[in-house]
Design a protein around this motif. Sequence first.
Motif, PDB file in Angstrom:
ATOM      1  N   LYS A  13       0.708  -1.150  -0.107  1.00 13.06           N
ATOM      2  CA  LYS A  13       0.078  -0.055  -0.033  1.00 13.06           C
ATOM      3  C   LYS A  13       0.806   1.159  -0.142  1.00 13.06           C
ATOM      4  N   SER A  14       2.101   1.219  -0.666  1.00 11.98           N
ATOM      5  CA  SER A  14       2.760   2.357  -0.684  1.00 11.98           C
ATOM      6  C   SER A  14       2.901   2.642  -2.096  1.00 11.98           C
ATOM      7  N   GLY A  15       2.067   2.704  -3.094  1.00 17.20           N
ATOM      8  CA  GLY A  15       2.061   2.934  -4.260  1.00 17.20           C
ATOM      9  C   GLY A  15       2.830   1.794  -5.273  1.00 17.20           C
ATOM     10  N   THR A  16       2.912   0.627  -4.788  1.00 12.73           N
ATOM     11  CA  THR A  16       3.542  -0.176  -5.255  1.00 12.73           C
ATOM     12  C   THR A  16       2.785  -0.844  -6.682  1.00 12.73           C
ATOM     13  N   THR A  17       1.453  -0.948  -6.534  1.00 13.75           N
ATOM     14  CA  THR A  17       0.883  -1.230  -7.717  1.00 13.75           C
ATOM     15  C   THR A  17       0.864  -0.464  -9.036  1.00 13.75           C
ATOM     16  N   PHE A  18       1.077   1.086  -8.592  1.00 15.37           N
ATOM     17  CA  PHE A  18       1.353   2.084  -9.622  1.00 15.37           C
ATOM     18  C   PHE A  18       2.522   1.626 -10.525  1.00 15.37           C
ATOM     19  N   VAL A  19       3.682   1.566  -9.594  1.00 16.15           N
ATOM     20  CA  VAL A  19       4.888   1.314  -9.873  1.00 16.15           C
ATOM     21  C   VAL A  19       4.962   0.204 -10.646  1.00 16.15           C
ATOM     22  N   GLN A  20       4.473  -0.709 -10.324  1.00 12.11           N
ATOM     23  CA  GLN A  20       4.617  -2.216 -10.986  1.00 12.11           C
ATOM     24  C   GLN A  20       3.790  -2.099 -12.425  1.00 12.11           C
TER      25      GLN A  20
END
Length: 436
Positions: A13-20
């Motif tokens: 929940k630290s922006g990981t989905t966007f980065v990935q």
Amino acid sequence: MTQVLHLHVGGPKSGTTFVQHVLEHNRAVLEEAGVLVAGPRLDLIHAAMAIRGDRRLADLPESAAGAWERVVDQVRAWPGRSAVVSYELFANASADQARAALALLDGVEVHVVVTARDLGTAIASSWQEQLKFGLTRPLEQWSPPQESAADSEWGWRTMQPANVAARWGADLPPERVHVVTVPSGPVGPDELWHRFAEATGLDDVADLDLAVERANESLGVVEAELLRRVNTAVDGRIRGARQKSLWQRDLLAHTVLAPIGREPIGLTAAHLDEATAQAEEAVAAITAAGYRVHGDLGDLRPTTRDARLPGEVTDEEVAGSAALALADLLVWARDAGADVHARPAAEEDVAGGRAARVKGAVRGSLERVTAPVRDRRVARLEQRIAELEEQVAQSRALHLRVATLSDVVAQLLLPAAQQDEEITMQALRTYRDRSL
């Protein structure tokens, strides 16, 4: 073999989905620039489980246990300048587990990357994520599991960036441990990517497309309270992590409830105090360790916000969201073509027959809803297959040219008395035809 690996270990929940999504969307461009985006994602999920010795591996195919070794082999085989591995639940590994995982990368310059956000917001997110797997405890009576809870994927063990960095970076020079903060103030929509790119050495790669789908799986305060009450009503009838992730998380929480409302979730005074203490501890530890910071450590401090607690939601509001959710489920069941008149195998098993009919309808709805995501994934895989086939064709052509040149050289190296002029000239003509 690649020389550098940037290992993005979380936290959740630290922006990981966007980065990935950016990494996956730009996979081909990055590979042209010499950067491997390691995967596929299923291997990364299994790799994190294998590193942590997750007991759920016993219920998966035997190949899952070797996922980390496959990822390492993929990185080692990459001839380009660097590789990136990104999966948020690597964050849950202990120091010994991280050390054992990194030992397989001996000879590769490993950089560990930790992303982190406002730790007050992280508390609300952690509670939400546990709701999606059946939690029934109200937020006001709940706090994140502590660092010592080794099996906690949604607690301070994974949300506290200083501790994650210390476990994964225990044997690394501090300049190879990177902390990327999620912007808390008013900045451009792509600022998180720019910080991540700086940490991973991707800021010099041109022509990256950052216009990716930004999934928002957060629930509004009303919908979160509704889900908590549904979990109570389910009363253990949905069991196992896989079933809970499919029905309570993917279908009910993400597909049905998340689009209904986005009102932010508030925190108690005790939560804010806890988040503030964790943030100050993180800022001090990261600074003392000398890790490289991309962003502002002040982003970790919780910001006060005028938002309601779930306990302040009224029954009327919950009923309103429940009516919308039921309407969506009803329409989806109709579109899935469920036969509501189907009878169970055992006619007297009325409850079982009703459950089977609902399950069939919802499964069809879930397949319909997730079809666009599946189609995009298939399209990406087909594009990747085409690229690999082109590379194979080029490699075969090169091998043919090399083989023909070997024939020419072999003829020229023979003593003059043994040379066959016709064979030599034919070999030269063949090499010319395959090389021009």
